[in-house]
Scaffold this motif. Structure first.
Motif, PDB file in Angstrom:
ATOM      1  N   ILE A  79      14.538   9.628   6.786  1.00 49.30           N
ATOM      2  CA  ILE A  79      14.366  10.331   5.504  1.00 49.30           C
ATOM      3  C   ILE A  79      14.516   9.390   4.322  1.00 49.30           C
ATOM      4  O   ILE A  79      14.488   9.838   3.178  1.00 49.30           O
ATOM      5  CB  ILE A  79      15.380  11.497   5.377  1.00 49.30           C
ATOM      6  CG1 ILE A  79      16.814  10.938   5.259  1.00 49.30           C
ATOM      7  CG2 ILE A  79      15.251  12.463   6.539  1.00 49.30           C
ATOM      8  CD1 ILE A  79      17.830  11.994   4.891  1.00 49.30           C
ATOM      9  N   ARG A  80      14.668   8.093   4.565  1.00 48.63           N
ATOM     10  CA  ARG A  80      14.943   7.153   3.482  1.00 48.63           C
ATOM     11  C   ARG A  80      13.808   7.107   2.464  1.00 48.63           C
ATOM     12  O   ARG A  80      14.019   6.896   1.277  1.00 48.63           O
ATOM     13  CB  ARG A  80      15.199   5.759   4.073  1.00 48.63           C
ATOM     14  CG  ARG A  80      15.902   4.810   3.114  1.00 48.63           C
ATOM     15  CD  ARG A  80      16.352   3.567   3.841  1.00 48.63           C
ATOM     16  NE  ARG A  80      17.352   3.890   4.859  1.00 48.63           N
ATOM     17  CZ  ARG A  80      17.755   3.040   5.794  1.00 48.63           C
ATOM     18  NH1 ARG A  80      17.220   1.836   5.846  1.00 48.63           N
ATOM     19  NH2 ARG A  80      18.663   3.397   6.678  1.00 48.63           N
ATOM     20  N   GLU A  81      12.575   7.317   2.922  1.00 48.26           N
ATOM     21  CA  GLU A  81      11.441   7.254   2.001  1.00 48.26           C
ATOM     22  C   GLU A  81      11.226   8.572   1.246  1.00 48.26           C
ATOM     23  O   GLU A  81      10.366   8.659   0.391  1.00 48.26           O
ATOM     24  CB  GLU A  81      10.175   6.896   2.769  1.00 48.26           C
ATOM     25  CG  GLU A  81      10.223   5.506   3.396  1.00 48.26           C
ATOM     26  CD  GLU A  81       8.943   5.169   4.129  1.00 48.26           C
ATOM     27  OE1 GLU A  81       8.067   6.062   4.183  1.00 48.26           O
ATOM     28  OE2 GLU A  81       8.826   4.039   4.636  1.00 48.26           O
ATOM     29  N   GLN A  82      12.017   9.625   1.577  1.00 51.73           N
ATOM     30  CA  GLN A  82      11.815  10.934   0.947  1.00 51.73           C
ATOM     31  C   GLN A  82      12.895  11.271  -0.076  1.00 51.73           C
ATOM     32  O   GLN A  82      12.747  12.253  -0.807  1.00 51.73           O
ATOM     33  CB  GLN A  82      11.802  12.023   2.024  1.00 51.73           C
ATOM     34  CG  GLN A  82      10.695  11.861   3.060  1.00 51.73           C
ATOM     35  CD  GLN A  82      10.849  12.879   4.174  1.00 51.73           C
ATOM     36  OE1 GLN A  82      11.455  12.597   5.197  1.00 51.73           O
ATOM     37  NE2 GLN A  82      10.301  14.052   3.973  1.00 51.73           N
ATOM     38  N   ILE A  83      13.980  10.500  -0.122  1.00 51.75           N
ATOM     39  CA  ILE A  83      15.140  10.933  -0.909  1.00 51.75           C
ATOM     40  C   ILE A  83      14.853  10.984  -2.401  1.00 51.75           C
ATOM     41  O   ILE A  83      15.552  11.685  -3.132  1.00 51.75           O
ATOM     42  CB  ILE A  83      16.354  10.025  -0.622  1.00 51.75           C
ATOM     43  CG1 ILE A  83      16.040   8.573  -0.991  1.00 51.75           C
ATOM     44  CG2 ILE A  83      16.785  10.134   0.822  1.00 51.75           C
ATOM     45  CD1 ILE A  83      17.245   7.654  -0.853  1.00 51.75           C
ATOM     46  N   GLY A 121       0.812  -1.204   0.000  1.00 52.46           N
ATOM     47  CA  GLY A 121       0.000   0.000   0.000  1.00 52.46           C
ATOM     48  C   GLY A 121       0.849   1.259   0.000  1.00 52.46           C
ATOM     49  O   GLY A 121       0.542   2.238  -0.679  1.00 52.46           O
ATOM     50  N   GLU A 122       1.954   1.211   0.768  1.00 56.15           N
ATOM     51  CA  GLU A 122       2.850   2.359   0.798  1.00 56.15           C
ATOM     52  C   GLU A 122       3.506   2.576  -0.563  1.00 56.15           C
ATOM     53  O   GLU A 122       3.684   3.712  -1.010  1.00 56.15           O
ATOM     54  CB  GLU A 122       3.922   2.147   1.878  1.00 56.15           C
ATOM     55  CG  GLU A 122       4.817   3.346   2.109  1.00 56.15           C
ATOM     56  CD  GLU A 122       4.039   4.557   2.591  1.00 56.15           C
ATOM     57  OE1 GLU A 122       4.455   5.686   2.264  1.00 56.15           O
ATOM     58  OE2 GLU A 122       3.001   4.380   3.263  1.00 56.15           O
ATOM     59  N   GLY A 159      12.704  -0.190 -15.035  1.00 59.99           N
ATOM     60  CA  GLY A 159      13.635  -0.656 -14.009  1.00 59.99           C
ATOM     61  C   GLY A 159      13.126  -0.366 -12.619  1.00 59.99           C
ATOM     62  O   GLY A 159      12.033   0.157 -12.415  1.00 59.99           O
ATOM     63  N   SER A 160      13.929  -0.729 -11.620  1.00 58.37           N
ATOM     64  CA  SER A 160      13.598  -0.470 -10.222  1.00 58.37           C
ATOM     65  C   SER A 160      14.865  -0.034  -9.504  1.00 58.37           C
ATOM     66  O   SER A 160      15.974  -0.398  -9.900  1.00 58.37           O
ATOM     67  CB  SER A 160      13.032  -1.723  -9.543  1.00 58.37           C
ATOM     68  OG  SER A 160      14.001  -2.759  -9.515  1.00 58.37           O
ATOM     69  N   ILE A 161      14.693   0.759  -8.442  1.00 56.97           N
ATOM     70  CA  ILE A 161      15.822   1.263  -7.666  1.00 56.97           C
ATOM     71  C   ILE A 161      15.474   1.190  -6.195  1.00 56.97           C
ATOM     72  O   ILE A 161      14.325   1.441  -5.805  1.00 56.97           O
ATOM     73  CB  ILE A 161      16.191   2.706  -8.072  1.00 56.97           C
ATOM     74  CG1 ILE A 161      17.417   3.187  -7.283  1.00 56.97           C
ATOM     75  CG2 ILE A 161      15.024   3.656  -7.904  1.00 56.97           C
ATOM     76  CD1 ILE A 161      17.996   4.492  -7.797  1.00 56.97           C
ATOM     77  N   GLU A 162      16.449   0.808  -5.388  1.00 59.21           N
ATOM     78  CA  GLU A 162      16.270   0.767  -3.940  1.00 59.21           C
ATOM     79  C   GLU A 162      17.577   1.155  -3.285  1.00 59.21           C
ATOM     80  O   GLU A 162      18.648   1.080  -3.908  1.00 59.21           O
ATOM     81  CB  GLU A 162      15.833  -0.616  -3.460  1.00 59.21           C
ATOM     82  CG  GLU A 162      16.850  -1.714  -3.707  1.00 59.21           C
ATOM     83  CD  GLU A 162      16.389  -3.052  -3.151  1.00 59.21           C
ATOM     84  OE1 GLU A 162      15.311  -3.097  -2.562  1.00 59.21           O
ATOM     85  OE2 GLU A 162      17.145  -4.027  -3.295  1.00 59.21           O
ATOM     86  N   VAL A 163      17.486   1.599  -2.036  1.00 61.56           N
ATOM     87  CA  VAL A 163      18.676   2.014  -1.298  1.00 61.56           C
ATOM     88  C   VAL A 163      18.780   1.185  -0.031  1.00 61.56           C
ATOM     89  O   VAL A 163      17.780   0.925   0.638  1.00 61.56           O
ATOM     90  CB  VAL A 163      18.621   3.521  -0.958  1.00 61.56           C
ATOM     91  CG1 VAL A 163      17.410   3.851  -0.122  1.00 61.56           C
ATOM     92  CG2 VAL A 163      19.886   3.958  -0.233  1.00 61.56           C
TER      93      VAL A 163
END
Length: 912
Positions: free
Chosen positions: A722-726, A552-553, A756-760
């Motif tokens: 802040i990880r979800e805002q970068i 959902g997020e 594509g997809s990106i994650e940190v």
């Protein structure tokens, strides 16, 4: 004279006896006698009130009430004999009479018999006591049971257990070879379902006479014991003991018969004692002997009357029982059945007699039941539970049977008797409980049961799977072992306040798994009440919502980014129109001024600012995934290697760069400039995070059908908050004026635009790692070598129709084209353009903006193309739209005069 003397002596003796009786009874009533009890249900046990309960305490309390004797009950965990010998108590309600006890314990006359026997599994092959040598035998943990087991089965290993039910469960599971116990206790345990379904038992007789139960006492309390025994005898004669036996599940046919025989024998002993006394008196005086003789006759008549009354009461008791009671003679003929037998089987007494034994038994059960029944004629007993009864109406019931020999007063077997109890409701309840337990075990939701204080009593496999804790690790512990610390204390206080008020609680909890991971559960916690409407347990049903919440997020984040992207695309469109005018006019101004002109520097500065604004617009378009791209098969290894010198120069000497490119890595389908922009943005972002000092590693690898790019650094990392805002546009942690906040937003837009997809991944103080995944491009397609020849330079002598609703943009385009030699016709909207085209049929090229009020540029091009097939079309757009999507070539705003002239020249040079 002699007669008077004898009469006087008799009167004195009577007075002395009366005085002695009065003194003895007064002493008995004035003293408080201590009487012990232990945990031995149903004989005796601690009741719910904390007072002694059971057959023994109820019987003795009633006898004491009638006799006026005061009793003080004392709980004695030690054995009965030890409690009396130590002086802890004066009396014991039910004690087995043994010769070795008589030097230390006084026994009243017995009031009940108890049989001892061995029980084995039928398939074990054990048939005699000698077969039990070297075997494991479970016996209730009482000194007499343990001692007699060792005496009757020498060489066997005796295993003391707390209850007969537990012993039978061990026998059912094969943990012991036999069970030794008394007939009554074993029968009751079988009725309680101690055996596993399908297990059949066989009995081994001990060949020992039954044990007699009496009231045990210290020798100085013998009078009290005898007085209580007298009252018990009167209760037996009135049939009250039989009622007690029934209430405490100790009433069987053999018990009732033996009770009557014991009472009759004791009555006869009392009669003989009275007769002896009368004979002694007759030796003194014939008159007294005659009177005694008359009393004996009356006593005998009363005894016979009492016997007949006891028999009648027994029959009344049997007829009032809910169990089936049946009796057969030695020829196998039914001579008695109670009303319960007729009611349960649906057959009358005559039908039961005519049908023979087992006519009520289900056909599949009849053979095994009849085999055991026939052995009863040889003196054996058996219990069978459960088995199926088939009534006359076809209804099936589950029954528990107990059968054995029927004996007369001399002990001679005269038939077979049996009692059978309807346990259908019990079996159905057990089946329902098993189904419920299996459903709880297999459900995907976690189920936790705790006591009132929160101690965990049960968890299902789903709980183990979700939390990582095993059942053994959490039993007895509090669910607070899952607390993550993310809920305030007020939330837990509200939870406990709700459930302790008897109401269910609904809500979400953030808990911590055994491995430390946080997970979210949707919980329903409900109280469970006992029969007194008191809360006894709590049941929690919890569903792991972690994945659903994360999805959902992701949807919300995607929707937010899409909304921002639309806004960015709209802004970029307006910027492109403005920049077309600004940059174009600046370039025209530069073309019209000399190198020494005083305004040239200002014009160049304005043009440079416009170029930077154009770059910012491109970044906005990349973020919004609307930037026009030209994807092609891109060799990742070759591209990264070619970028290395640029990257090293960009990062500086204090920032070390490491390339880790796996051999044989595949290709992706990307716009090369976009790929370079992604790598540059990530590296610059990493350099700034490390303040120009540290290490950056770029790793490229192929994983199945995907290409993975990882850019990691040794900086401070990305804080969790802040990880979800970068990736949001305009979000930056840099000081004011040092960042636009679009670097990572542009990366996000380019990556997702290209499927594509990106994650940190980041930990405080351990740097950050940005991981990008793109689908592999697959097999290279043959590339077309055909190239459009560059048009020849020269003046453009052609009629061009320019359609643009923005006057400044239209003026700039018209000026550039006229300077290139074109004859330009300009219009502000599609309607004007249609009229101009009709009046100037020689127009060779339509140059129109796409977005206009009313008819847009695409519709206008289609309309004019139908009227004038030879007309070329070139669209202008501030929106990033691909020409192949519109069907016409598109000139992307902002554009330079050179770019505009080049595109017009190329189109006019094409042949139709």
């Amino acid at each position: 004279m002699r007669a008077k003397t004898i009469a006087g002596l008799a009167c004195l003796a009577a007075l002395a006896a009366a005085a002695w009786w009065w003194h003895a009874n007064t002493a008995l009533r004035e003293r408080v006698w201590r009487i012990g009890w232990e945990e031995d249900p149903p004989n005796m046990f601690t009741g719910e009130s904390g007072r002694p309960d059971g057959f023994g305490p109820e019987l003795v309390n009633e006898a004491a009430r009638r006799a006026g004797i005061q009793l003080e009950w004392v709980l004695c965990p030690e054995s009965a004999e030890r409690s009396i010998r130590s002086g802890k108590v004066d009396l014991w309600p039910t004690m087995t009479i043994l010769e070795e006890r008589k030097p230390h314990v006084y026994f009243s006359e017995p009031y009940l018999n108890n049989y001892m026997k061995f029980v084995v599994r039928k398939e074990s092959g054990l048939r005699t006591v000698a077969d039990l040598k070297g075997r494991r035998i479970a016996a209730k943990d009482l000194p007499i049971n343990v001692a007699k087991t060792r005496e009757w089965a020498p060489g066997a290993t005796v295993i003391p257990v707390p209850t007969a039910k537990y012993a039978l469960e061990m026998l059912s599971e094969g943990k012991v070879d036999a069970v030794m116990g008394d007939d009554l206790t074993i029968t009751m345990a079988l009725m309680q379902g101690a055996l596993r379904q399908g297990v059949e038992l066989a009995e081994i007789e001990t060949q020992a006479p039954p044990f007699s139960l009496a009231i045990g006492a210290r020798f100085e309390a013998a009078a009290a014991a005898d007085r209580l025994r007298e009252e018990i005898g009167r209760m037996a004669a009135s049939g009250e003991i039989a009622k007690l036996l029934t209430r405490w599940n100790r009433a069987t046919i053999r018990d009732a018969n033996e009770m009557m025989l014991l009472i009759r024998a004791q009555r006869q002993v009392a009669s003989l004692r009275n007769a002896t006394l009368v004979l002694g008196v007759l030796l003194i005086a014939l008159l007294i002997m005659f009177a005694a003789y008359q009393r004996q006759r009356r006593a005998a008549a009363a005894s016979e009357k009492a016997r007949r009354q006891a028999q009648q009461k027994f029959e009344l008791l049997a007829e009032s029982l809910s169990e089936m009671i049946l009796a057969y003679d030695m020829e196998g003929r039914l001579f008695y059945c109670n009303p319960a037998a007729e009611r349960i089987t649906g057959r009358t007494a005559s039908e039961l007699a005519a049908g023979g034994f087992g006519c009520w038994v289900h056909p599949r059960e009849r053979e095994r039941l009849e085999k055991r029944w026939r052995r009863c004629f040889d003196g054996h007993e058996f219990q069978l539970a459960p088995y199926r009864l088939l009534s006359k109406t076809g209804e099936t019931r589950w029954m528990a049977a107990s059968w054995g020999p029927l004996r007369d007063e001399t002990g001679r077997q005269i038939g077979v008797r049996g009692s059978e109890r309807d346990i259908t409701e019990l079996m159905e309840a057990q089946d329902e409980a098993r189904r419920l337990a299996e459903a709880v075990r297999q459900t995907s939701d976690s189920v936790v049961i705790t006591d009132r204080n929160g101690a965990i009593l049960y968890v299902n496999p789903a709980f183990e799977r979700v939390t990582g804790y095993s059942r053994e690790e959490v039993l007895g512990k509090n669910p607070r072992i899952l607390k993550s610390g993310r809920q305030p204390p007020e939330a837990y206080a509200d939870l406990w306040r709700t459930i302790l008020a008897g109401k269910p609680w609904y809500g979400r909890l953030e808990n911590r798994r055994k491995d430390g991971a946080i997970f979210v559960e949707q919980c329903t916690i409900s109280p469970v009440f006992n029969q007194e409407s008191e809360i006894e347990y709590f049941v929690a049903v919890k569903r792991d919502m972690t994945r659903e919440i994360a999805l959902g997020e992701q949807v919300r984040q995607s929707q937010k980014m899409e909304s921002i992207g639309k806004l960015a695309g709209g802004i970029a469109h307006d910027f492109n129109n403005l920049l077309t005018v600004i940059n174009g006019n600046c370039q025209l101004a530069l073309m019209q001024t000399g190198a020494e002109h005083p305004a040239r520097g200002r014009i160049e500065a304005a043009l440079a600012a416009g170029s930077r604004a154009s770059d910012l617009t491109s970044q906005l378009l990349a973020f919004s995934r609307r930037q026009p791209v030209q994807p092609e098969r891109l060799d990742i290894a070759e591209t990264l290697t070619g970028m290395e010198p640029v990257l090293r120069s960009l990062l500086g000497d204090n920032c070390r760069l490491h390339l880790r490119i796996e051999p044989g890595i595949g290709q992706v389908r990307l716009d090369p400039s976009q790929f370079q922009q992604v790598i540059l943005n990530l590296c610059v972002n990493a350099r700034d995070a490390m303040q120009g000092q540290g290490e950056i590693e770029i790793r490229a690898a192929g994983e199945e059908d995907r290409i993975v790019i990882e850019v990691s650094d040794t900086g401070p990392g990305v804080p969790t908050e802040i990880r979800e805002q970068i990736f949001e546009p305009f979000f930056t942690t840099k000081p004011k004026g040092q960042g636009t906040g679009l670097g990572l937003a542009v990366v996000y837009g380019i990556v997702t635009q290209n499927n594509g997809s990106i994650e940190v991944k980041s930990e405080p103080g351990k740097g950050a790692c940005f991981r990008i995944e793109w689908p592999s491009a697959g097999v290279l397609e043959a590339r077309s070598s055909a190239r459009t020849a560059a048009p020849e330079e020269g003046a453009l002598e052609a009629d061009v129709l320019v359609v643009e609703d923005q006057a400044e943009v239209r003026r700039f385009v018209v000026e550039v084209l006229r300077a290139a030699g074109c004859r330009v016709h300009e219009a502000a909207d599609a309607e004007s353009a249609l009229r101009l085209a009709a009046s100037h049929p020689g127009v060779r090229l339509l140059l129109t903006d796409v977005s206009m009020p009313g008819m847009d540029g695409d519709e206008l091009a289609n309309e004019l193309k139908q009227r004038f097939p030879q007309m070329r079309v070139l669209l202008m757009s501030g929106y990033p739209r691909r020409g192949d999507a519109l069907g016409w070539p598109v000139l992307q705003k902002p554009f330079t005069p050179e770019k505009l002239t080049e595109e017009v020249r190329r189109l006019l040079a094409r042949t139709v």
